[in-house]
Write an enzyme that holds these catalytic residues in place. Structure first.
Site: not given
Ligand code: GLN
Length: 303
Positions: A63, A66, A188, A239, A257
């Protein structure tokens, strides 16, 4: 500032947190990562680069990507994206569907999965190749050709990506996607699969330290957009722990994550930390501890 000494002191201080938490296990490629790894890098506005531990080991940025897709959309069309995605903390898990229906397909912010899908959709429209734009930007900012996609991670994300597919379909149902669900998901998933070291991730964050100026001296974002991107990172980048991270760390930050966190000290430096063990919100336990120790020791924060 003796960064080397500081980083070694931080590792000693947070040693009990290294290996703590739970490694993301929704795809095998992440579940197999050694939870005992830990790295931290500092890239300074003056061009210095310092690190400790596993700071030169490639990891899945997930993530954290992003931040870069949003920056590339803001670069191309400034404020327009905010008609399609909000700027409020979610207070819900990063992959929650509940809020999206309540908010009628307008994701709460660009750093939860739903919001990132909308941003990737827009980047795809604007460039024709969203994942390529993100990768190209990261390779340019790090002057590194080893920054690359991990096709196995992307394929695994696709195989286990029912929740992201559900989010994308719900967004499409509310008329907030321009491209097909399949195309948006693919771009994505590939952007999440990018592998970087802490050293590279810290370097890639320097444009936010320099108020929007890229590594070649060109202006990527207006000063105002860079300031606002940092504000969104502070309030929404970690988050439903963004309040706790603001309290303990006090810096704009984005987590993934895979256990990476990118944090920004405006004017001074970008920090990248990596520890695969996550807390209940999906943030690296050792990473947050290290950022906490860094800002507590230096007194650097945006407050
Ligand atoms: N690839 C993960 C997902 O889309 C990324 C989520 C994350 O890093 N929080 O679920």
């Amino acid at each position: 500032m003796n960064y080397e000494r500081l980083l070694h002191r931080i590792v000693a201080e947070i040693a009990p947190s290294i290996g703590a938490g739970r490694v993301a296990d929704y795809i095998p490629a992440l579940a197999e990562v050694d939870p005992g790894l830990f790295g931290m890098a500092v890239a300074t506005a003056e061009g210095g680069l310092y690190g400790v531990g596993d700071w030169q080991t490639p990891m899945s940025i997930q993530s954290v990507s992003k931040v870069f897709s949003l920056a590339l959309v803001l670069e191309r069309e400034g404020e327009r994206i905010w008609r399609r995605v909000g700027r409020e903390p979610s207070g819900d898990p990063f992959n929650s569907l509940l809020q999206l229906e309540h908010d009628r397909g307008i994701p709460r912010n660009p750093f939860v999965n739903a919001g990132a899908l909308v941003v990737t959709d827009r980047l795809l429209t604007l460039t024709g190749d969203a994942r390529g734009a993100v990768l190209g930007f990261l390779q340019a900012e790090t002057a590194s050709k080893s920054v690359d996609f991990a096709p196995a991670v992307a394929a695994s994300e696709a195989e286990h990506g029912h929740r992201n597919a559900a989010l994308a379909h719900l967004i499409a149902d509310y008329g907030n996607l321009e491209n097909t669900v399949e195309a948006v998901l693919e771009h994505y998933q590939w952007q999440c699969s990018i592998m970087m070291t802490c050293a590279e991730l810290a370097q890639a964050g320097l444009f936010l330290v320099r108020h929007g100026v890229a590594s070649d001296g060109s202006r990527l974002l207006s000063r105002s957009d860079a300031k606002r991107l940092n504000a969104a990172l502070l309030t929404c980048g970690t988050y439903d722990s963004a309040g706790e991270v603001a309290y303990r760390v006090g810096l704009p930050a984005k987590s993934g994550v895979g256990g990476a966190i990118l944090a920004v000290v405006p004017n001074r430096c970008a920090l990248a930390v990596w520890g695969p063990g996550l807390d209940d919100s999906g943030n690296s336990v050792a990473g947050i501890a290290a950022l906490d120790a860094f800002t507590t020791s230096t007194g650097w924060s945006v407050f």
